[in-house]
Design a protein around this motif. Structure first.
Motif, mmCIF file in Angstrom:
data_model
loop_
_atom_site.group_PDB
_atom_site.id
_atom_site.type_symbol
_atom_site.label_atom_id
_atom_site.label_comp_id
_atom_site.label_asym_id
_atom_site.label_seq_id
_atom_site.Cartn_x
_atom_site.Cartn_y
_atom_site.Cartn_z
ATOM 1 N N PHE A 14 4.377 -3.598 -2.277
ATOM 2 C CA PHE A 14 5.165 -4.678 -1.688
ATOM 3 C C PHE A 14 5.573 -5.639 -2.793
ATOM 4 O O PHE A 14 4.715 -6.106 -3.553
ATOM 5 N N ILE A 21 2.320 -6.234 -4.908
ATOM 6 C CA ILE A 21 1.038 -5.887 -4.283
ATOM 7 C C ILE A 21 0.964 -4.374 -4.146
ATOM 8 O O ILE A 21 1.793 -3.761 -3.482
ATOM 9 N N ALA A 23 -0.455 -1.984 -2.372
ATOM 10 C CA ALA A 23 -1.199 -1.783 -1.128
ATOM 11 C C ALA A 23 -1.824 -0.392 -1.090
ATOM 12 O O ALA A 23 -2.961 -0.222 -0.658
ATOM 13 N N GLY A 46 -6.223 -1.133 2.160
ATOM 14 C CA GLY A 46 -5.081 -0.221 2.161
ATOM 15 C C GLY A 46 -5.150 0.899 3.185
ATOM 16 O O GLY A 46 -4.321 1.802 3.174
ATOM 17 N N LYS A 47 -6.105 0.833 4.103
ATOM 18 C CA LYS A 47 -6.289 1.903 5.095
ATOM 19 C C LYS A 47 -5.056 2.042 5.993
ATOM 20 O O LYS A 47 -4.500 3.132 6.142
HETATM 21 P P1 ADP Z 1 -6.516 -2.424 5.755
HETATM 22 O O1 ADP Z 1 -5.904 -1.560 6.786
HETATM 23 O O2 ADP Z 1 -7.456 -1.694 4.866
HETATM 24 O O3 ADP Z 1 -7.129 -3.659 6.319
HETATM 25 P P2 ADP Z 1 -3.812 -2.743 4.874
HETATM 26 O O4 ADP Z 1 -3.497 -1.322 4.615
HETATM 27 O O5 ADP Z 1 -3.330 -3.320 6.157
HETATM 28 O O6 ADP Z 1 -5.380 -2.946 4.759
HETATM 29 O O7 ADP Z 1 -3.243 -3.664 3.696
HETATM 30 C C1 ADP Z 1 -3.385 -3.333 2.313
HETATM 31 C C2 ADP Z 1 -2.829 -4.441 1.462
HETATM 32 O O8 ADP Z 1 -1.428 -4.547 1.610
HETATM 33 C C3 ADP Z 1 -3.408 -5.800 1.804
HETATM 34 O O9 ADP Z 1 -3.868 -6.412 0.636
HETATM 35 C C4 ADP Z 1 -2.246 -6.554 2.416
HETATM 36 O O10 ADP Z 1 -2.298 -7.913 2.069
HETATM 37 C C5 ADP Z 1 -1.043 -5.879 1.823
HETATM 38 N N1 ADP Z 1 0.113 -5.887 2.740
HETATM 39 C C6 ADP Z 1 0.160 -5.276 3.944
HETATM 40 N N2 ADP Z 1 1.358 -5.449 4.532
HETATM 41 C C7 ADP Z 1 2.096 -6.207 3.677
HETATM 42 C C8 ADP Z 1 3.441 -6.740 3.681
HETATM 43 N N3 ADP Z 1 4.268 -6.509 4.705
HETATM 44 N N4 ADP Z 1 3.834 -7.457 2.612
HETATM 45 C C9 ADP Z 1 3.019 -7.669 1.566
HETATM 46 N N5 ADP Z 1 1.763 -7.194 1.495
HETATM 47 C C10 ADP Z 1 1.300 -6.477 2.523
#
Ligand code: ADP
Length: 284
Positions: A14, A21, A23, A46-47
């Motif tokens: 992202f 980021i 992810a 990142g799950k």
């Molecule tokens: P989990 O499912 O393990 O809780 P996620 O896969 O939802 O984690 O998120 C992984 C990372 O991506 C996190 O650090 C989150 O902040 C980032 N992230 C998720 N969606 C977005 C987005 N739309 N924009 C920026 N960063 C994002």
């Protein structure tokens, strides 16, 4: 066992104003036929983005923010034409979510929603689809299925809605089900029933399942194989027994150390509360 899906170097970045980021940062993930693979890791590891990225690769290439290779039944999904992707999505691969209302249409009877999926992917008559919808609802443990088909999602309990969503995801008997925290929002007894249902899909339909969870009790109960994610990367990918007996990565060791009761109480694993320690102590 035969490989069903092989994911290589999956990347989803992202771009924010000040930073990128990562992810999902180079994830490899393999799932055999009829295998339950649990992805575990703390919030933000990142799950969810991993599972959504797999689905993203089944959407239009234009506007993709995902990169990597996804081999499924011998084809690289990233190279398929849109029509072939549509054919795979919801048919060979389907996904269920934590909150069933995300997937259900609030103004459509549940039976119609299930038959719609079937009619989109199979050349069956409406009458045949209706019968299959009731059968599938019974398979996922919905009582009075022939009445439930005529109801709207809001008329059902949360546990029943979850089952309806699973029936919708399963009606075409997909080879792969991706389930993102499917039981987190449910009461413990319903949670156990939904997890048992997933085992039934694996055992009776040979469905492969990618199960995303933050709950190590669920992992101990469900997983054939475990993938531990940390900061967008896979830090450990091993057989389920190995992870509990001889975890290799310091992060996994800390994760397990936080739940000492796991060994002693195999029968009450579902009741172990939220589990995953902070990653702050484990810089990648
Ligand atoms: P989990 O499912 O393990 O809780 P996620 O896969 O939802 O984690 O998120 C992984 C990372 O991506 C996190 O650090 C989150 O902040 C980032 N992230 C998720 N969606 C977005 C987005 N739309 N924009 C920026 N960063 C994002």
């Amino acid at each position: 066992a035969n490989k069903l899906i092989e994911i290589r170097n999956l990347r989803t970045y992202f771009h924010t104003k000040n930073a990128v980021i990562r992810a999902v940062d180079g994830v490899d993930l393999d799932v055999d036929e009829g295998q339950i693979v649990c992805i575990v890791g703390e919030s933000g590891s990142g799950k969810s983005i991993t599972s959504l990225s797999i689905m993203q690769l089944l959407a239009k290439p234009a506007g993709r923010i995902v990169d990597g290779e996804v081999w499924f039944e011998g084809k690289d999904l990233t190279k398929l034409a849109e029509k072939e992707m549509t054919e795979i999505r919801g048919n060979r691969i389907s996904m269920i979510f934590q909150e069933p209302m995300t997937a259900l249409n609030p103004v459509m009877k549940v039976g119609e929603q299930i038959t719609e999926v079937l009619l989109r992917h199979r050349s069956v008559s409406t009458a045949e689809a209706n019968i299959k919808a009731v059968e599938m609802l019974r398979f996922v443990g919905v009582p009075r299925a022939e009445h439930i088909v005529k109801e709207y999602p809001h008329q059902l309990s949360g546990g029943m809605r979850q089952r309806v969503m699973i029936a919708m995801a399963m009606v075409c008997e997909p080879r792969l089900l991706i389930a993102d925290e499917p039981t987190t929002a449910l009461d413990v007894t319903i949670q156990i029933q939904v997890l048992e249902l997933m085992k039934k899909m694996r055992d009776e339909l040979n469905t492969s399942i990618i199960l995303i969870t933050h709950d190590l009790g669920v992992v101990a109960e469900m997983a054939d194989h475990v993938v531990v994610m940390y900061a967008g990367q896979v830090v450990e990918s091993v057989h389920a027994d190995t992870i509990f007996d001889t975890p290799l990565h310091p992060y996994t060791q800390a994760l397990l150390a936080s739940i000492p009761s796991l060994d002693d109480e195999k029968d009450v694993l579902y009741s172990i509360p939220g589990t995953v320690p902070s990653a702050a102590a484990f810089p990648p």
